[in-house]
Enzyme design. Structure first.
Site, PDB file in Angstrom:
ATOM      1  CG  HIS A  23      -5.972  -6.246  -8.008  1.00  0.00           C
ATOM      2  ND1 HIS A  23      -7.037  -5.435  -8.343  1.00  0.00           N
ATOM      3  CD2 HIS A  23      -5.380  -5.660  -6.936  1.00  0.00           C
ATOM      4  CE1 HIS A  23      -7.085  -4.421  -7.501  1.00  0.00           C
ATOM      5  NE2 HIS A  23      -6.103  -4.525  -6.639  1.00  0.00           N
TER       6      HIS A  23
ATOM      7  CD  GLU B 105      -2.695  -1.384  -0.042  1.00  0.00           C
ATOM      8  OE1 GLU B 105      -2.841  -0.433  -0.833  1.00  0.00           O
ATOM      9  OE2 GLU B 105      -3.155  -2.515  -0.280  1.00  0.00           O
TER      10      GLU B 105
END
EC number: 3.4.24.-
Length: 547
Positions: free
Chosen positions: A449, A362
């Site tokens: 993803h 992140e």
């Protein structure tokens, strides 16, 4: 033994907002490598490597570039209506600077108009990396459509695509859309709300200002002494405050860790009386905070120690970690708008998504946003996600934590699948049932993803090579599309090549074909144009069918 984080490191002792980043759904990774560093080109590597810039030096470089934007625009051949806005500067040890700019046209932001100017120590322009090769020009900057109608259409788009619930469109801004095809006068509308799984939504909808046709859309929220749940006893940065302590890391830009208490906004800074945080159990709300703060600290240290970058933006300023988002929320994400990483607690609020690789994933979304800023859609979105996985692996290996050893698995500690399997695999991405091992013409239409698997696989091959091996107790067996054998050059070199390409060459529109060119160039910069490292980069890309 119960994992325990023991930290005594208060400051008394040691002393934009377009991209965000979600780790998972549709998904989330160095130190010691099985490969030895085989290069003898240390001098070449050091000359082209980024310098460690203090915040004041970096600010000075940016200010200097800002005083020369008009001259630079003229030097690189931009039109009279085009202006440059400095966004970032990276300086190599040999004096070469890579200055990243946004572009405006007649006062309007040009989306897809970003570029990087590469300037030698002498001041001569060595080259320019552009997000678009088209001439930026539109017939008129007067829009035929009214902003209110555009906003309503954007809300409808969000609802129809299922991207956003409870959609609320912000006032559209007029832009020039140049990321695809011929530059077009357009509106950009940000539709906020929540996504299906509870993740905040910042859906950007680009609309032709003359016809109302949707040109593009992308989601800006990119799903990225204490006792920790995943890493044992660890140190986290805290600061003395009054008679107690607060979870503010004064040694890392005053990074703060907040408790959302199962809410979705705000948050309360963690405090403690004795500077011993958490119990290692999820029932103690401080435990997730320890893991998040520890992961953020490791990531900060990695970028500073390995790449000379101080903080996400290179300006020495820390971000914020927020834990206990929502209820049974199985995800984590980065948002530029709050400059923060946010973590859910997983199924049953028992498996917070705060492991080392998730935190690094992140936080890396923030680094990407400040540098290459690849659009979070299509092939560029896959590269964006892969960058977070690549450096998450790098951070995990460098941390060398006994309870969470480095590997090429993503999210192996958080048990997202409920059966102990990791979220993603870098040696053979398709083992997760969705990710792509190799590039094909449909790669740009796959969830980012999953298309990230191509770059993840490339990075594994470049680091470790093809075939079977075991590293830190994990067995890998990486194939290639054409059956060729790829020799790895070691993870440390692979990391430096990817970071060089990200910070000096990648742009918002970089796709896999361009990423091959940029990483070859980066390897040439670092190790020499005809080096074994360049050949290895080419072989690894060929191994994943990017030719």
């Amino acid at each position: 033994m119960t994992p325990h984080i023991s930290r005594k490191r208060s400051t008394l002792v040691i002393a934009t907002a377009v991209a965000a980043g979600a780790l998972l759904t549709a998904g989330l990774t160095t130190g010691a490598s099985a490969q030895q560093d085989v290069s003898g080109n240390a001098a070449e590597a050091s000359a082209a490597s980024p310098m460690r810039l203090s915040a004041s030096v970096r600010t000075g470089l940016i200010q200097d570039a800002e005083t020369k934007t008009a001259a630079t625009a003229e030097k690189i051949g931009l039109g009279a209506k085009e202006k440059l806005v400095v966004r970032d500067v990276v300086k190599d040890r040999d004096g070469t600077t890579h200055t990243r700019y946004e572009r405006t046209y007649d006062g309007l932001p040009v989306l897809g108009g970003d570029l990087v100017v590469h300037t030698a120590k002498s001041g001569a322009v060595k080259g320019v990396s552009k997000a678009t090769k088209a001439t930026v020009k539109v017939r008129s900057t007067s829009a035929k459509l009214a902003p209110k109608a555009v906003a309503k259409a954007a809300e409808s788009t969000a609802a129809k695509t299922g991207e956003t619930k409870k959609a609320d469109a912000n006032a559209p801004r007029k832009v020039v859309w140049a990321a695809e095809g011929k530059p077009t006068l357009a509106f950009e509308t940000v539709v906020t709300g929540t996504q299906k799984d509870g993740t905040p939504s910042e859906l950007h909808v680009i609309t032709d200002a003359a016809t109302g046709k949707k040109l593009f859309q992308y989601q800006a929220v990119e799903n990225g002494k204490g006792h920790s749940q995943y890493s044992g006893d660890v140190e986290v940065g805290s600061t003395k405050a009054g008679s107690g302590f607060e979870l503010t890391d004064g040694g890392r830009g005053n990074h703060k860790t907040l408790d959302l208490n199962h809410g979705s906004s705000g948050g309360k800074l963690y405090t403690d009386a004795d500077d011993t945080w958490g119990t290692g159990k999820p029932a103690d709300t401080q435990t997730a905070a320890v893991d998040a703060a520890y992961g953020a600290g490791l990531t900060w240290d990695y970028y500073k120690d390995v790449h000379g970058r101080s903080g996400i933006k290179g300006d020495g300023k820390g971000a914020t970690s927020r834990v206990h988002y929502g209820n049974n929320y199985v995800n984590a994400f980065w948002q530029d708008s709050c400059f923060c990483m946010t973590y859910g607690d997983g199924e049953g609020n028992a498996k917070p998504l705060t492991s080392i690789d998730v935190a690094a994933h992140e936080m890396t979304h923030g680094v990407t946003s400040a540098t290459g800023n690849m659009e979070y859609s299509g092939e560029s979105g896959g590269l964006n996600e892969a960058t977070s996985d690549i450096f998450a692996a790098a951070v995990e290996f460098k941390a060398n934590n006994a309870q969470d050893k480095g590997d090429y698995l993503v999210g192996e500690k958080i048990d997202i699948n409920g059966d102990g399997t990791p979220l993603r695999y870098m040696d053979k991405p398709s083992k997760d049932g969705n990710s792509l091992d190799y590039w094909d013409t449909n790669a740009g239409n796959v969830d980012v993803h999953y298309s990230s698997g191509i770059a993840n696989h490339f990075f594994y091959l470049l680091s470790e090579g093809s075939g079977a091996k075991e590293i830190n107790g994990v067995k890998y067996d990486s194939p290639t599309k054409d059956g060729s054998k790829v020799e790895g050059i070691g993870r440390e070199k692979a990391e430096k090549i990817w970071f060089k390409a990200l910070t000096a060459y990648f742009t918002t529109t970089t796709d896999y074909a361009q990423a091959r060119k940029d990483t070859v160039k980066a390897a040439g910069d670092l190790y020499g144009a005809g080096s074994a490292e360049v050949k290895a980069v080419e072989a690894a890309w060929t191994g994943v069918n990017v030719k």
